[in-house]
Design a protein around this motif. Structure first.
Motif, mmCIF file in Angstrom:
data_model
loop_
_atom_site.group_PDB
_atom_site.id
_atom_site.type_symbol
_atom_site.label_atom_id
_atom_site.label_comp_id
_atom_site.label_asym_id
_atom_site.label_seq_id
_atom_site.Cartn_x
_atom_site.Cartn_y
_atom_site.Cartn_z
ATOM 1 N N THR A 48 161.214 65.815 33.688
ATOM 2 C CA THR A 48 161.794 64.517 33.346
ATOM 3 C C THR A 48 163.139 64.281 33.995
ATOM 4 N N THR A 49 163.675 65.268 34.693
ATOM 5 C CA THR A 49 165.006 65.123 35.270
ATOM 6 C C THR A 49 164.973 64.861 36.766
ATOM 7 N N ASN A 62 160.191 54.158 39.998
ATOM 8 C CA ASN A 62 160.346 55.245 39.039
ATOM 9 C C ASN A 62 159.150 55.283 38.099
ATOM 10 N N GLY A 74 158.859 55.400 31.441
ATOM 11 C CA GLY A 74 159.332 56.228 30.340
ATOM 12 C C GLY A 74 158.694 55.773 29.037
ATOM 13 N N ALA A 75 159.185 56.275 27.934
ATOM 14 C CA ALA A 75 158.620 55.964 26.621
ATOM 15 C C ALA A 75 158.717 54.471 26.297
ATOM 16 N N THR A 102 155.728 52.439 27.583
ATOM 17 C CA THR A 102 154.385 52.816 27.148
ATOM 18 C C THR A 102 153.834 51.777 26.183
#
Length: 121
Positions: A33-34, A62, A65-66, A69
């Motif tokens: 995740t980094t 990119n 991310g959450a 979603t």
């Protein structure tokens, strides 16, 4: 004396094999995740080489991310559902392409278009 050395080495090898695990233990890796996958972290195209700068998710954007979603249950398939409904099992040596495509098609047809900008996990 050479026979004694051979027997000693054979005995040690048998003892090591009896104690050692049978193959490497497979541990799922955590998601990276980094990583900086942004366009700012990419080099300029090199003359004479094919330009892959737009390859990947949404032309090099990119990864979602959450917050991106889609929470709709019709837009999500769990690992258990992949295994039971689509015969997708990791590391079983079988080609899972058809099952993965069927899962993608199911999300495409069953997922609400109201949140088209959000991705399915």
């Amino acid at each position: 004396m050479p026979l004694l050395a051979v027997l000693t080495v054979a005995g040690l090898a048998a003892a090591v094999l009896a104690v050692a695990p049978h193959g490497p233990a497979l541990v799922p890796a955590a998601a990276l995740t980094t990583l900086d996958l942004s366009a700012a972290n990419r080099r300029a195209p090199i003359s004479g080489l094919y330009d892959w700068s737009k390859a990947g998710y949404r032309g090099g954007a990119n990864l979602p991310g959450a917050a991106e979603t889609n929470p709709d249950a019709a837009c999500q398939i769990t690992a258990a559902e992949l295994a039971s409904q689509y015969a997708v099992t990791p590391n079983d040596g079988a080609d899972d392409s058809a099952g993965l495509q069927a899962a993608i098609d199911a999300i495409r047809t069953g997922c609400s278009r109201a949140r088209a900008t959000r991705s399915s996990p």
